[in-house]
Motif scaffolding. Sequence first.
Motif, short mmCIF file in Angstrom:
data_model
loop_
_atom_site.label_atom_id
_atom_site.label_comp_id
_atom_site.label_asym_id
_atom_site.label_seq_id
_atom_site.Cartn_x
_atom_site.Cartn_y
_atom_site.Cartn_z
N ALA A 1 0.84 -1.20 0.00
CA ALA A 1 0.00 0.00 0.00
C ALA A 1 0.88 1.25 0.00
CB ALA A 1 -0.93 0.00 1.21
N PHE A 2 1.97 1.21 0.75
CA PHE A 2 2.91 2.33 0.78
C PHE A 2 3.48 2.57 -0.62
CE2 PHE A 2 7.14 4.13 1.20
CZ PHE A 2 6.94 5.18 2.08
N ILE A 3 3.99 1.51 -1.23
CA ILE A 3 4.59 1.62 -2.57
C ILE A 3 3.57 2.12 -3.58
CG2 ILE A 3 5.59 0.29 -4.48
CD1 ILE A 3 6.97 -1.43 -2.27
N GLN A 4 2.36 1.57 -3.52
CA GLN A 4 1.31 1.99 -4.46
C GLN A 4 0.95 3.46 -4.24
OE1 GLN A 4 0.49 -0.15 -6.95
NE2 GLN A 4 -0.29 1.75 -7.80
N THR A 5 0.95 3.92 -3.01
CA THR A 5 0.68 5.32 -2.71
C THR A 5 1.75 6.22 -3.31
OG1 THR A 5 -0.57 4.82 -0.72
CG2 THR A 5 0.40 7.02 -0.85
N VAL A 6 3.01 5.79 -3.22
CA VAL A 6 4.11 6.56 -3.82
C VAL A 6 3.89 6.66 -5.33
CG1 VAL A 6 6.59 6.55 -4.30
CG2 VAL A 6 5.77 6.05 -1.99
N TYR A 7 3.60 5.54 -5.98
CA TYR A 7 3.40 5.55 -7.42
C TYR A 7 2.15 6.35 -7.81
CZ TYR A 7 7.04 2.02 -8.01
OH TYR A 7 8.23 1.34 -8.02
N ASN A 8 1.07 6.21 -7.07
CA ASN A 8 -0.16 6.93 -7.39
C ASN A 8 -0.01 8.44 -7.19
OD1 ASN A 8 -1.44 4.54 -8.03
ND2 ASN A 8 -2.50 4.38 -6.07
N SER A 9 0.80 8.82 -6.23
CA SER A 9 0.99 10.25 -5.94
C SER A 9 1.98 10.89 -6.90
CB SER A 9 1.48 10.43 -4.51
OG SER A 9 0.51 9.92 -3.61
#
Length: 113
Positions: free
Chosen positions: A68-76
């Motif tokens: 979820a952390f990694i996906q948040t970085v990519y989504n942001s």
Amino acid sequence: SATVVVSQITAHPNISTSVVAAEYRAAMTADNRSRSLSWLSFEAYIGARFAIAALERLRESQVRDTQAFIQTVYNSSVFMVDDLALGPFLSGQCSQGSRSVLVTQLQIPSSPT
């Protein structure tokens, strides 16, 4: 004498006029303890601020979820740490943090023989 060229991704933390450098200096002296300001601790400060910014975008149930952390970085994509832009971070592509490299030239005096 010799010339040594050094590269770094952040400006000198003692003399930079950026907002993030000023915040770093304030944080390092906030409790009136003597601490050395250095590129290493400045970059660690920026990394910690980046991680906090990403964690703040997660739901409480996700804060221990690495994916979820990694996906948040990519989504942001881009994160602002005061006046410093970090990113873009793009899934499946080369991602980078800082968008600049600073070069310093040092003159090393010759040692007597």
